[in-house]
Design a protein around this motif. Structure first.
Motif, PDB file in Angstrom:
ATOM      1  N   THR A   1      16.182 -19.776  57.354  1.00 29.22           N
ATOM      2  CA  THR A   1      16.949 -20.361  58.447  1.00 29.22           C
ATOM      3  C   THR A   1      17.611 -21.625  57.917  1.00 29.22           C
ATOM      4  O   THR A   1      16.942 -22.498  57.354  1.00 29.22           O
ATOM      5  N   VAL A   2      18.926 -21.703  58.074  1.00 27.90           N
ATOM      6  CA  VAL A   2      19.693 -22.872  57.668  1.00 27.90           C
ATOM      7  C   VAL A   2      20.355 -23.432  58.917  1.00 27.90           C
ATOM      8  O   VAL A   2      21.047 -22.700  59.629  1.00 27.90           O
ATOM      9  N   THR A   3      20.128 -24.722  59.180  1.00 27.00           N
ATOM     10  CA  THR A   3      20.803 -25.366  60.303  1.00 27.00           C
ATOM     11  C   THR A   3      21.662 -26.502  59.767  1.00 27.00           C
ATOM     12  O   THR A   3      21.327 -27.143  58.763  1.00 27.00           O
ATOM     13  N   LEU A   4      22.780 -26.725  60.445  1.00 30.22           N
ATOM     14  CA  LEU A   4      23.715 -27.788  60.093  1.00 30.22           C
ATOM     15  C   LEU A   4      23.906 -28.685  61.302  1.00 30.22           C
ATOM     16  O   LEU A   4      24.065 -28.198  62.425  1.00 30.22           O
ATOM     17  N   LYS A   5      23.902 -30.000  61.066  1.00 34.46           N
ATOM     18  CA  LYS A   5      24.094 -30.953  62.155  1.00 34.46           C
ATOM     19  C   LYS A   5      25.006 -32.066  61.666  1.00 34.46           C
ATOM     20  O   LYS A   5      24.740 -32.676  60.609  1.00 34.46           O
ATOM     21  N   ALA A   6      26.067 -32.309  62.419  1.00 26.63           N
ATOM     22  CA  ALA A   6      26.986 -33.393  62.068  1.00 26.63           C
ATOM     23  C   ALA A   6      26.231 -34.709  62.050  1.00 26.63           C
ATOM     24  O   ALA A   6      25.365 -34.966  62.894  1.00 26.63           O
ATOM     25  N   ASP A   7      26.574 -35.559  61.074  1.00 24.27           N
ATOM     26  CA  ASP A   7      25.940 -36.862  60.935  1.00 24.27           C
ATOM     27  C   ASP A   7      26.972 -37.842  60.400  1.00 24.27           C
ATOM     28  O   ASP A   7      27.135 -37.977  59.180  1.00 24.27           O
ATOM     29  N   GLY A   8      27.703 -38.494  61.300  1.00 29.76           N
ATOM     30  CA  GLY A   8      28.772 -39.390  60.873  1.00 29.76           C
ATOM     31  C   GLY A   8      29.835 -38.612  60.114  1.00 29.76           C
ATOM     32  O   GLY A   8      30.349 -37.619  60.611  1.00 29.76           O
TER      33      GLY A   8
ATOM     34  N   GLY B   1      29.192 -37.005  57.411  1.00 29.63           N
ATOM     35  CA  GLY B   1      28.504 -35.978  56.636  1.00 29.63           C
ATOM     36  C   GLY B   1      27.850 -34.936  57.515  1.00 29.63           C
ATOM     37  O   GLY B   1      28.117 -34.827  58.709  1.00 29.63           O
ATOM     38  N   THR B   2      26.967 -34.181  56.897  1.00 26.19           N
ATOM     39  CA  THR B   2      26.236 -33.117  57.580  1.00 26.19           C
ATOM     40  C   THR B   2      24.800 -33.103  57.088  1.00 26.19           C
ATOM     41  O   THR B   2      24.553 -33.224  55.885  1.00 26.19           O
ATOM     42  N   ILE B   3      23.876 -32.936  58.026  1.00 25.09           N
ATOM     43  CA  ILE B   3      22.472 -32.754  57.663  1.00 25.09           C
ATOM     44  C   ILE B   3      22.211 -31.252  57.601  1.00 25.09           C
ATOM     45  O   ILE B   3      22.426 -30.542  58.578  1.00 25.09           O
ATOM     46  N   LEU B   4      21.797 -30.782  56.442  1.00 21.57           N
ATOM     47  CA  LEU B   4      21.466 -29.383  56.237  1.00 21.57           C
ATOM     48  C   LEU B   4      19.942 -29.277  56.168  1.00 21.57           C
ATOM     49  O   LEU B   4      19.304 -29.972  55.381  1.00 21.57           O
ATOM     50  N   THR B   5      19.374 -28.417  57.015  1.00 21.26           N
ATOM     51  CA  THR B   5      17.936 -28.165  56.989  1.00 21.26           C
ATOM     52  C   THR B   5      17.721 -26.698  56.643  1.00 21.26           C
ATOM     53  O   THR B   5      18.331 -25.827  57.255  1.00 21.26           O
ATOM     54  N   LEU B   6      16.874 -26.450  55.645  1.00 23.24           N
ATOM     55  CA  LEU B   6      16.597 -25.093  55.193  1.00 23.24           C
ATOM     56  C   LEU B   6      15.105 -24.829  55.350  1.00 23.24           C
ATOM     57  O   LEU B   6      14.283 -25.617  54.889  1.00 23.24           O
ATOM     58  N   HIS B   7      14.792 -23.717  56.012  1.00 24.42           N
ATOM     59  CA  HIS B   7      13.393 -23.332  56.218  1.00 24.42           C
ATOM     60  C   HIS B   7      13.238 -21.888  55.726  1.00 24.42           C
ATOM     61  O   HIS B   7      13.896 -20.988  56.251  1.00 24.42           O
ATOM     62  N   HIS B   8      12.410 -21.691  54.707  1.00 25.80           N
ATOM     63  CA  HIS B   8      12.172 -20.355  54.154  1.00 25.80           C
ATOM     64  C   HIS B   8      10.731 -19.988  54.490  1.00 25.80           C
ATOM     65  O   HIS B   8       9.798 -20.644  54.027  1.00 25.80           O
TER      66      HIS B   8
END
Length: 112
Positions: A68-75, A77-84
């Motif tokens: 699961t990859v989630t993307l969240k705007a952050d100013g 940039g972007t925060i990418l969270t990866l959960h395997h």
């Protein structure tokens, strides 16, 4: 193809159909010459927010896991969270941690 895989691999082939039910396939060559092929099916696709897909190595098809990859705007940039998850054992978890960390480091360098 320019950033996927850890520092000791080069992408040789990549196919991607990012829609629910679509498939992906990636072939990587390690600096030792070993060939690694992984594929999967996209289970959830939310543009610019989330991808969920299965993860299956051609050599161990019985060991399907999920990413699961989630993307969240952050100013700016972007925060990418990866959960395997659903990895087979500790060795598999460690190997995938190495691979994903290397991939994300290469992705960060790619966007500089």
């Amino acid at each position: 193809m320019q950033w996927f895989g850890p520092e000791n691999v080069v992408m040789k082939e990549a196919e991607c159909d990012p829609r629910v039910g679509g498939r992906f396939r990636a072939v990587m060559i390690e600096n030792t010459g070993d060939r690694h092929e992984v594929s999967g099916v996209y289970r959830e696709v939310v543009p610019n927010e989330k991808l969920v897909f299965s993860w299956v190595w051609i050599t161990t098809p019985e060991r399907e896991s999920q990413v699961t990859v989630t993307l969240k705007a952050d100013g700016d940039g972007t925060i990418l969270t990866l959960h395997h998850e659903q990895l087979f054992d500790e060795a598999s978890r460690a190997g995938h941690e190495h691979g994903w960390t290397g991939s994300l480091n290469k992705l960060e360098a790619f966007f500089g």
